[in-house]
Design a protein around this motif. Structure first.
Motif, PDB file in Angstrom:
ATOM      1  N   GLN A 155      61.914  47.916  22.207  1.00 53.42           N
ATOM      2  CA  GLN A 155      61.735  47.702  20.767  1.00 53.42           C
ATOM      3  C   GLN A 155      60.255  47.800  20.374  1.00 53.42           C
ATOM      4  OE1 GLN A 155      63.563  43.865  20.302  1.00 53.42           O
ATOM      5  NE2 GLN A 155      65.659  44.682  20.350  1.00 53.42           N
ATOM      6  N   ARG A 156      59.384  47.302  21.254  1.00 53.71           N
ATOM      7  CA  ARG A 156      57.954  47.386  20.959  1.00 53.71           C
ATOM      8  C   ARG A 156      57.489  48.838  20.948  1.00 53.71           C
ATOM      9  NH1 ARG A 156      53.998  45.205  25.359  1.00 53.71           N
ATOM     10  NH2 ARG A 156      53.932  47.401  25.896  1.00 53.71           N
ATOM     11  N   MET A 157      57.971  49.618  21.904  1.00 51.40           N
ATOM     12  CA  MET A 157      57.567  51.023  21.966  1.00 51.40           C
ATOM     13  C   MET A 157      58.163  51.807  20.792  1.00 51.40           C
ATOM     14  SD  MET A 157      57.450  51.932  25.995  1.00 51.40           S
ATOM     15  CE  MET A 157      56.172  53.140  25.705  1.00 51.40           C
ATOM     16  N   GLN A 158      59.362  51.441  20.360  1.00 55.69           N
ATOM     17  CA  GLN A 158      59.931  52.090  19.178  1.00 55.69           C
ATOM     18  C   GLN A 158      59.091  51.787  17.935  1.00 55.69           C
ATOM     19  OE1 GLN A 158      63.898  50.468  19.360  1.00 55.69           O
ATOM     20  NE2 GLN A 158      64.774  52.306  20.344  1.00 55.69           N
ATOM     21  N   ALA A 159      58.651  50.529  17.836  1.00 55.66           N
ATOM     22  CA  ALA A 159      57.814  50.152  16.698  1.00 55.66           C
ATOM     23  C   ALA A 159      56.470  50.889  16.735  1.00 55.66           C
ATOM     24  CB  ALA A 159      57.574  48.648  16.695  1.00 55.66           C
ATOM     25  N   GLU A 160      55.907  51.035  17.959  1.00 54.53           N
ATOM     26  CA  GLU A 160      54.646  51.765  18.091  1.00 54.53           C
ATOM     27  C   GLU A 160      54.824  53.230  17.731  1.00 54.53           C
ATOM     28  OE1 GLU A 160      53.503  51.001  22.085  1.00 54.53           O
ATOM     29  OE2 GLU A 160      52.587  49.059  21.639  1.00 54.53           O
ATOM     30  N   ALA A 161      55.952  53.821  18.143  1.00 51.06           N
ATOM     31  CA  ALA A 161      56.220  55.220  17.802  1.00 51.06           C
ATOM     32  C   ALA A 161      56.362  55.378  16.286  1.00 51.06           C
ATOM     33  CB  ALA A 161      57.474  55.709  18.514  1.00 51.06           C
ATOM     34  N   GLN A 162      57.042  54.408  15.643  1.00 50.02           N
ATOM     35  CA  GLN A 162      57.188  54.465  14.196  1.00 50.02           C
ATOM     36  C   GLN A 162      55.835  54.339  13.501  1.00 50.02           C
ATOM     37  OE1 GLN A 162      59.992  55.035  12.380  1.00 50.02           O
ATOM     38  NE2 GLN A 162      58.665  55.040  10.569  1.00 50.02           N
ATOM     39  N   ARG A 163      54.993  53.431  14.018  1.00 48.05           N
ATOM     40  CA  ARG A 163      53.685  53.238  13.423  1.00 48.05           C
ATOM     41  C   ARG A 163      52.814  54.486  13.590  1.00 48.05           C
ATOM     42  NH1 ARG A 163      52.298  48.969  16.050  1.00 48.05           N
ATOM     43  NH2 ARG A 163      50.768  49.835  17.461  1.00 48.05           N
ATOM     44  N   THR A 164      52.896  55.117  14.759  1.00 49.67           N
ATOM     45  CA  THR A 164      52.128  56.339  14.984  1.00 49.67           C
ATOM     46  C   THR A 164      52.612  57.467  14.090  1.00 49.67           C
ATOM     47  OG1 THR A 164      51.810  55.670  17.294  1.00 49.67           O
ATOM     48  CG2 THR A 164      51.314  57.953  16.740  1.00 49.67           C
ATOM     49  N   GLY A 165      53.943  57.548  13.901  1.00 49.10           N
ATOM     50  CA  GLY A 165      54.476  58.552  12.983  1.00 49.10           C
ATOM     51  C   GLY A 165      53.982  58.349  11.562  1.00 49.10           C
TER      52      GLY A 165
ATOM     53  N   LEU B 249      53.663  60.503  23.959  1.00 49.99           N
ATOM     54  CA  LEU B 249      53.790  59.584  25.098  1.00 49.99           C
ATOM     55  C   LEU B 249      54.841  58.504  24.827  1.00 49.99           C
ATOM     56  CD1 LEU B 249      50.035  59.117  26.095  1.00 49.99           C
ATOM     57  CD2 LEU B 249      51.743  60.576  27.181  1.00 49.99           C
ATOM     58  N   ARG B 250      54.875  57.984  23.601  1.00 48.96           N
ATOM     59  CA  ARG B 250      55.886  56.969  23.264  1.00 48.96           C
ATOM     60  C   ARG B 250      57.291  57.550  23.372  1.00 48.96           C
ATOM     61  NH1 ARG B 250      51.819  54.678  23.695  1.00 48.96           N
ATOM     62  NH2 ARG B 250      50.711  53.324  22.232  1.00 48.96           N
ATOM     63  N   ARG B 251      57.464  58.761  22.883  1.00 48.72           N
ATOM     64  CA  ARG B 251      58.795  59.364  22.886  1.00 48.72           C
ATOM     65  C   ARG B 251      59.284  59.667  24.300  1.00 48.72           C
ATOM     66  NH1 ARG B 251      58.033  63.507  17.698  1.00 48.72           N
ATOM     67  NH2 ARG B 251      58.537  61.940  16.082  1.00 48.72           N
ATOM     68  N   VAL B 252      58.393  60.154  25.159  1.00 50.98           N
ATOM     69  CA  VAL B 252      58.825  60.443  26.527  1.00 50.98           C
ATOM     70  C   VAL B 252      59.143  59.141  27.264  1.00 50.98           C
ATOM     71  CG1 VAL B 252      56.552  60.434  27.667  1.00 50.98           C
ATOM     72  CG2 VAL B 252      58.353  61.934  28.510  1.00 50.98           C
ATOM     73  N   ALA B 253      58.399  58.060  26.957  1.00 50.94           N
ATOM     74  CA  ALA B 253      58.686  56.769  27.575  1.00 50.94           C
ATOM     75  C   ALA B 253      60.041  56.238  27.127  1.00 50.94           C
ATOM     76  CB  ALA B 253      57.586  55.770  27.229  1.00 50.94           C
ATOM     77  N   LEU B 254      60.343  56.332  25.835  1.00 52.34           N
ATOM     78  CA  LEU B 254      61.628  55.868  25.314  1.00 52.34           C
ATOM     79  C   LEU B 254      62.776  56.678  25.882  1.00 52.34           C
ATOM     80  CD1 LEU B 254      60.599  55.263  21.590  1.00 52.34           C
ATOM     81  CD2 LEU B 254      61.317  53.511  23.234  1.00 52.34           C
TER      82      LEU B 254
END
Length: 540
Positions: A463-473, A436-441
């Motif tokens: 930037q917040r969504m990128q950080a969330e995607a990194q954290r989920t990864g 979901l984060r990746r499709v949003a970005l």
């Protein structure tokens, strides 16, 4: 109704609710599934001197309890899983119900004096459907393959309808004294099919209301309670299957809910339904135990010893039939169809054994037995009514208590959890969030390139969504069971929970400063609750 009677009834209901809550908490303390504990506790409470005898109006169970419980079960059922396992679900919900009803009919006729074949089918229709709540509550906290729980949940949705239809036709045969197979088969198709049609039509009406009228979360939540009663009552008014109407309508609305409900509605409705469903289920199970002494007192010409022996024999037959049915139903289609062998993994011997042992009876059997009329149309007493009631209660007690208490041990013995081939739940959750984060970005990069350059708020969102995607990864990597990563993940959860606790304490301080409105503070508190709930569902 006199005012004193009304007050007494309300006080009785409140007392039962309070007792049920205390017993559930005690059952949790003792690690006993609450349906089992409530039935036993209700039975024990019924022998307290001075406690008034409680008689249950069957119409209350069918009308008040059954529609919302079925609707909640349909709402929480995965349509994808339901359709994926439609063959084993159908074999259990229809084939096993009819097979069980037939065997019970012939055995009871040959075993019990003056017991006719229609009465046997009536008893078979009553005790053939397992209870969904009992099985799922016992399975909570025990790891079983998703395949097993999906089949049990799907079966419980449909078998109520098939068993009640058998019950309806058998009851008509007892009253009229005649039974014609081809007429019953034709009526079965009509009653089932039109019940589904009624459910789909009514659900479409509610779908249009939810989607196109200016509703609020509170209005939507109330509508979700009106819907199952509307489906059930309309279908029963035309003598169709109210159960299938509720199930089909609930499945359709659940499937389309993402199009009509916003986040606030989902949060509110889910919370309300969880509480109401829990209360209704708890009341029914404690009432089962409380009602047994009343049934024993009405046995009449049968001795208690005779009645218990009949009940134990029928219980054993019901358990054995289900176990014997499971293995041919699981493996014969695989032998006959190449597409099934290639498209589905083998269930092994563990899955059919667990599903076979999870056939605990409950709410629907109780309601059906109690709805047997006291008198025939000619004014004579309904034959064998009290014995049918007693046998039903024995079957509920034996299957619920004996099978329910031994099911977790059987699951551990089979080691079925180790055979689970699907991705672990925590890994699935992290994978969904990352997707979901990746499709949003990607969407933001394609459609909002200029805004990302010019608008600081939108750039901060990216930037917040990128950080969330990194954290989920990183979370997905930590789920590889590397010990150092596991410790880092646990420490992350501890810090995050501590930060949320500090924020919650600050909200408490803000309430005393009289600077912010209470409504806004409550909104922020709800957001903290959501953040904390996310952490509680993560692996620790």
């Amino acid at each position: 109704m006199h005012e004193s009677t009304l007050h007494g009834n309300i006080l009785l209901v409140l007392g039962l609710l309070f007792a049920m809550l205390l017993l559930v908490m005690l059952g949790q303390k003792m690690r006993i599934s609450y349906p089992i504990f409530l039935v036993l506790a209700g039975l024990a409470l019924s022998f307290i001197p001075g406690l008034p005898a409680i008689t249950i109006d069957p119409n209350l169970i069918f009308l008040i309890f059954l529609p919302p419980l079925l609707y909640q079960a349909a709402w929480e059922t995965s349509w994808q899983d339901f359709w994926r396992w439609k063959r084993p679900i159908g074999l259990l919900a229809f084939g096993l119900v009819f097979f069980t009803s037939s065997i019970v009919a012939y055995v009871s006729r040959s075993m019990i004096p003056s017991f006719t074949l229609p009465l046997g089918f009536l008893l078979g229709g009553i005790i053939s459907p397992p209870d969904a709540v009992a099985a799922t509550s016992v399975l909570k906290g025990v790891k079983v393959p998703r395949r097993v729980t999906s089949i049990l949940e799907g079966e419980s949705l449909i078998n109520d309808a098939s068993s009640l239809i058998v019950f309806r036709f058998a009851l008509a045969a007892v009253v009229s004294g005649t039974f014609v197979w081809h007429e019953a088969a034709t009526s079965f198709v009509l009653v089932s099919g039109m019940g589904i049609v009624v459910g789909l039509v009514v659900s479409h009406v509610f779908y249009l209301i939810h989607r196109y009228l200016p509703t609020t979360p509170s209005i939507n939540t109330v509508l979700t309670f009106i819907a199952p009663y509307g489906m059930y009552l309309l279908a029963e008014e035309f003598h169709f299957s109210g159960v299938l109407a509720v199930v089909s309508g609930g499945l359709l609305l659940s499937f389309r809910s993402h199009r009509v409900f916003d986040a606030d509605t989902r949060l509110q409705a889910n919370s309300v339904w969880a509480s109401v469903g829990f209360a209704l289920n708890g009341l029914v199970f404690i009432l089962i135990g409380l009602e047994l002494p009343v049934v024993v007192g009405g046995l009449g010409s049968y001795s208690l010893r005779e009645a218990i022996s009949y009940g134990l024999i029928i219980s054993g037959i019901v358990i054995l039939i289900r176990l014997l049915w499971m293995f041919p139903a699981a493996f014969v289609p695989r032998l006959l169809s190449h597409s099934i062998r290639t498209g589905e993994t083998s269930p092994g011997w563990q899955g059919p054994l667990i599903i076979g042992w999870a056939g605990m009876r409950g709410v629907v059997s109780l309601a059906s037995a109690l709805s047997v009329p006291l008198l025939l149309s000619n004014g004579q007493a309904f034959p064998q009514r009290n014995l049918i009631l007693f046998i039903t209660f024995v079957v509920i007690l034996i299957t619920l208590v004996f099978q329910g208490l031994t099911l977790p041990a059987l699951i551990r013995f089979t080691g079925v959890a180790e055979l689970e081939e699907r991705i672990p739940p925590e890994e699935q959750e992290a994978g969904i969030r990352l997707r979901l984060r990746r499709v949003a970005l990607s969407h933001m990069a394609q459609h909002y390139a200029d805004d990302l350059q010019q608008n600081e708020l939108i750039r901060a969102l990216q930037q917040r969504m990128q950080a969330e995607a990194q954290r989920t990864g990183n979370l997905l990597e930590a789920l590889d069971y590397d010990e150092s990563k596991r410790q880092a993940l646990q420490r992350y959860h501890q810090v995050l929970l501590d930060v949320l606790h500090v924020q919650r304490e600050e909200l408490f301080v803000l309430r005393h400063e009289d600077e912010f409105e209470e409504e806004m503070l409550r909104h922020q508190e709800a957001q903290l609750d959501l953040d904390e709930a996310k952490i509680s569902h993560m692996p620790h």
